[in-house]
Design a protein around this motif. Sequence first.
Motif, PDB file in Angstrom:
ATOM      1  N   ILE A  67      -0.289  19.426   9.540  1.00 46.19           N
ATOM      2  CA  ILE A  67      -0.065  18.025   9.135  1.00 46.19           C
ATOM      3  C   ILE A  67      -0.583  17.114  10.245  1.00 46.19           C
ATOM      4  O   ILE A  67      -0.245  17.296  11.413  1.00 46.19           O
ATOM      5  N   ILE A  68      -1.422  16.130   9.880  1.00 42.40           N
ATOM      6  CA  ILE A  68      -1.964  15.229  10.910  1.00 42.40           C
ATOM      7  C   ILE A  68      -1.467  13.796  10.757  1.00 42.40           C
ATOM      8  O   ILE A  68      -1.860  12.920  11.505  1.00 42.40           O
ATOM      9  N   GLY A  69      -0.619  13.553   9.749  1.00 39.46           N
ATOM     10  CA  GLY A  69      -0.067  12.204   9.592  1.00 39.46           C
ATOM     11  C   GLY A  69      -0.353  11.614   8.220  1.00 39.46           C
ATOM     12  O   GLY A  69      -0.858  12.297   7.333  1.00 39.46           O
ATOM     13  N   TYR A  70      -0.015  10.342   8.072  1.00 42.81           N
ATOM     14  CA  TYR A  70      -0.155   9.657   6.784  1.00 42.81           C
ATOM     15  C   TYR A  70      -1.402   8.770   6.771  1.00 42.81           C
ATOM     16  O   TYR A  70      -1.781   8.204   7.799  1.00 42.81           O
ATOM     17  N   ARG A  71      -2.009   8.661   5.579  1.00 39.55           N
ATOM     18  CA  ARG A  71      -3.173   7.779   5.407  1.00 39.55           C
ATOM     19  C   ARG A  71      -3.010   7.007   4.098  1.00 39.55           C
ATOM     20  O   ARG A  71      -2.483   7.543   3.130  1.00 39.55           O
ATOM     21  N   PRO A  72      -3.525   5.756   4.055  1.00 43.80           N
ATOM     22  CA  PRO A  72      -3.443   4.992   2.803  1.00 43.80           C
ATOM     23  C   PRO A  72      -4.227   5.691   1.691  1.00 43.80           C
ATOM     24  O   PRO A  72      -5.259   6.320   1.949  1.00 43.80           O
ATOM     25  N   SER A  73      -3.720   5.582   0.471  1.00 43.07           N
ATOM     26  CA  SER A  73      -4.361   6.251  -0.655  1.00 43.07           C
ATOM     27  C   SER A  73      -4.145   5.437  -1.931  1.00 43.07           C
ATOM     28  O   SER A  73      -3.139   4.745  -2.056  1.00 43.07           O
ATOM     29  N   ASP A  74      -5.093   5.528  -2.879  1.00 37.28           N
ATOM     30  CA  ASP A  74      -4.965   4.814  -4.161  1.00 37.28           C
ATOM     31  C   ASP A  74      -4.138   5.655  -5.127  1.00 37.28           C
ATOM     32  O   ASP A  74      -4.679   6.405  -5.940  1.00 37.28           O
ATOM     33  N   LEU A  75      -2.808   5.534  -5.014  1.00 33.64           N
ATOM     34  CA  LEU A  75      -1.921   6.328  -5.868  1.00 33.64           C
ATOM     35  C   LEU A  75      -1.227   5.436  -6.885  1.00 33.64           C
ATOM     36  O   LEU A  75      -0.915   4.278  -6.584  1.00 33.64           O
ATOM     37  N   VAL A  76      -0.986   5.992  -8.052  1.00 31.45           N
ATOM     38  CA  VAL A  76      -0.274   5.241  -9.093  1.00 31.45           C
ATOM     39  C   VAL A  76       0.814   6.114  -9.700  1.00 31.45           C
ATOM     40  O   VAL A  76       0.728   7.343  -9.667  1.00 31.45           O
ATOM     41  N   LYS A  77       1.831   5.443 -10.229  1.00 36.03           N
ATOM     42  CA  LYS A  77       2.892   6.177 -10.937  1.00 36.03           C
ATOM     43  C   LYS A  77       2.580   6.139 -12.428  1.00 36.03           C
ATOM     44  O   LYS A  77       2.292   5.084 -12.979  1.00 36.03           O
ATOM     45  N   GLU A 133       0.834  -1.208   0.000  1.00 38.12           N
ATOM     46  CA  GLU A 133       0.000   0.000   0.000  1.00 38.12           C
ATOM     47  C   GLU A 133       0.867   1.256   0.000  1.00 38.12           C
ATOM     48  O   GLU A 133       2.047   1.217   0.354  1.00 38.12           O
ATOM     49  N   VAL A 134       0.247   2.357  -0.420  1.00 39.46           N
ATOM     50  CA  VAL A 134       0.932   3.660  -0.441  1.00 39.46           C
ATOM     51  C   VAL A 134       0.196   4.599   0.505  1.00 39.46           C
ATOM     52  O   VAL A 134      -1.039   4.614   0.546  1.00 39.46           O
ATOM     53  N   GLU A 135       0.963   5.374   1.265  1.00 36.00           N
ATOM     54  CA  GLU A 135       0.361   6.380   2.146  1.00 36.00           C
ATOM     55  C   GLU A 135       0.849   7.753   1.728  1.00 36.00           C
ATOM     56  O   GLU A 135       1.997   7.921   1.311  1.00 36.00           O
ATOM     57  N   GLU A 136      -0.029   8.745   1.855  1.00 41.78           N
ATOM     58  CA  GLU A 136       0.365  10.124   1.572  1.00 41.78           C
ATOM     59  C   GLU A 136       0.022  11.005   2.772  1.00 41.78           C
ATOM     60  O   GLU A 136      -0.884  10.673   3.556  1.00 41.78           O
ATOM     61  N   PRO A 137       0.734  12.141   2.941  1.00 35.78           N
ATOM     62  CA  PRO A 137       0.458  12.999   4.097  1.00 35.78           C
ATOM     63  C   PRO A 137      -0.889  13.707   3.968  1.00 35.78           C
ATOM     64  O   PRO A 137      -1.252  14.184   2.894  1.00 35.78           O
ATOM     65  N   TYR A 138      -1.619  13.756   5.076  1.00 36.09           N
ATOM     66  CA  TYR A 138      -2.904  14.460   5.133  1.00 36.09           C
ATOM     67  C   TYR A 138      -2.802  15.641   6.092  1.00 36.09           C
ATOM     68  O   TYR A 138      -1.965  15.646   7.004  1.00 36.09           O
ATOM     69  N   ILE A 149     -10.475  17.558   6.145  1.00 39.55           N
ATOM     70  CA  ILE A 149      -9.281  16.702   6.120  1.00 39.55           C
ATOM     71  C   ILE A 149      -8.974  16.508   4.638  1.00 39.55           C
ATOM     72  O   ILE A 149      -9.848  16.119   3.864  1.00 39.55           O
ATOM     73  N   ALA A 150      -7.736  16.799   4.217  1.00 38.17           N
ATOM     74  CA  ALA A 150      -7.402  16.727   2.788  1.00 38.17           C
ATOM     75  C   ALA A 150      -5.958  16.276   2.598  1.00 38.17           C
ATOM     76  O   ALA A 150      -5.116  16.466   3.478  1.00 38.17           O
ATOM     77  N   PRO A 151      -5.638  15.677   1.426  1.00 40.20           N
ATOM     78  CA  PRO A 151      -4.232  15.299   1.150  1.00 40.20           C
ATOM     79  C   PRO A 151      -3.383  16.554   0.926  1.00 40.20           C
ATOM     80  O   PRO A 151      -3.828  17.505   0.282  1.00 40.20           O
TER      81      PRO A 151
END
Length: 604
Positions: A477-487, A401-406, A449-451
């Motif tokens: 910044i409140i931390g990292y959350r899983p997200s559907d990210l692709v390269k 999984e990938v997490e991004e900062p929220y 709450i937003a990325p």
Amino acid sequence: MYNKELIRNISIIAHIDHGKTTLVDRILEITSAIEQRKMHEQYLDTMDIERERGITIKATPVKVMYTADDGKTYEINIIDTPGHVDFSYEVSRSLAACEGAILLVDASQGVEAQTFANTYLALENDLEIIPVINKIDLPNANIQETISELEDLIGFTEEDCIKASGKTGEGVKEILKAIVDKIPAPSGDSGAPLKALIFDAEYDKYRGVIVHARIFEGTVRPGDKIMMFSSGETFEVTEVGIFTPELIPADSLSAGEVGYIIAGIKEVSSARIGDTITSADNPISEPLPGFREVKPMVYAGMFPGLPEYYGELRKALEKLKLNDPALVFEPENSPALGFGFRVGFLGLLHMDVVRERLEREFEIAVILTAPNVVYRVKMKNGEIVEITNPAKFPNDGEFEEVEEPYVELSIITPSEYMGNIIGFVTSEKRGEFKEVENAGKNRVVLKFIAPLSEIMFDFFDKLKAISRGFASMDYEIIGYRPSDLVKVTILVNKEVVDALSFIVHKDKEYAVAKKVVEKLKDLIPQHQFQIPIQAKSRGRIIARTDIKALRKDVLAKCYGGDITRKMKLLEKQREGKKRLREIGRVTIPQTAFLALLKIGEEDK
């Protein structure tokens, strides 16, 4: 003569451009802290960029002496704070060094989001707050509405508020009187073991690091051995003193005082903001609370305008890092732009300031690629990898999984724009609406709450456009959350161009990829052969366009004859183009490369 009861330590908290530095100018004049011949506008803003943009980037402390109505002379230490959200950690450290704060609100603009956030930061530190309504001399000043906003949002009454003008000096004496009367004297025992907070540090090429510190317990003198709590490094003090704001040496600094310490420290990284200084011979067991490492949230590629300036750019970044511990960089190589660095910043303003300082102070023109946030990837083997460069994002199937900062986003806006702003943040920027609070007459505070990646690019401009310039924002910044990210990888002439990779949310991959390949088609010049431009994601091509080949008219010499003769010539040309495409190289111009990076990020 040291008397703790006559010391007052304060910070000034305000939104950008609410008149904080101008107010300090008037306080310096009234208390005669600066000789009249040396006085100039925005005295505490030492950088040209600060003066031109009207923002405070580095917090500058100053000590003034004020004789009150009771005949006693009080020592007031003013610790200035930056107003921009990028520098919120510096604000929190400045507030931790004080017993009180002046809350400055522009009467023509009202309470803004960052003022609101910093006020709660001050309340968390149990500071005594003096609300000041500034710029009352302006024709569009709306004093009563500003008072009702302060009442609704923070709970101050009209009697609590001081009406002032930093420009004309009106109300400044009342502010000084309130500082003496309302803000408590510092606590602490000058005979106890040394405990001091580092709230800033700067580098001097002759004397090393100059530490800006607030002494909470004990006394420090030249010759003392001190220790940094987080690293355990020890140093011998060579000089201590106060800020006027010039550095004036003193015999000692005791509990309650604010000043500087010089101890032959060679690296700014040894004196980290928020760290505790104690005595090496008699250390304390517990540090002051709240210390954390400042971590960059935004990364971008930085390349010299000309490749031969790579060495100079490295030296310039190393010098900037001496006065800016939040700046991090490592070497990077891009096929399109050559050798450069991957540089980490606190935010977009910090990035802009660093770029401008490089150009002004070191005369180096730099090319910055579009910035991206730090992603966290959990690999199949359980390892957590931090990705600062999209080109290094693992392939599909290599990670779980990938997490991004929220962030927690606060927007203060007139209520008439509330619906449009909620729609914009939730539908376009992947935000999640949390709550709404009243903020005075016809104003509301919206919380989301937003990325972080969504609010970094063109968010502020669009917010201002939707609200006709009335909305203001702040985020934490409140931390990292899983997200559907692709390269998404870009292929030019069937070759992967790593430096053009970008990370995007799954829902937007097709739309962004399509825009990117279309933009590249306009920017890459035609070659002698056809060039396919493709965007690939999750193992498949999701967008494609072709740049047509430059063609020579091979039929010009055919002035008649059989059609087969023409077909033969065209076939021969086609074969040549095919062979050329196999061996030919596509040159992507720098302008195309940069424009592509911009669109790749802005449209996300």
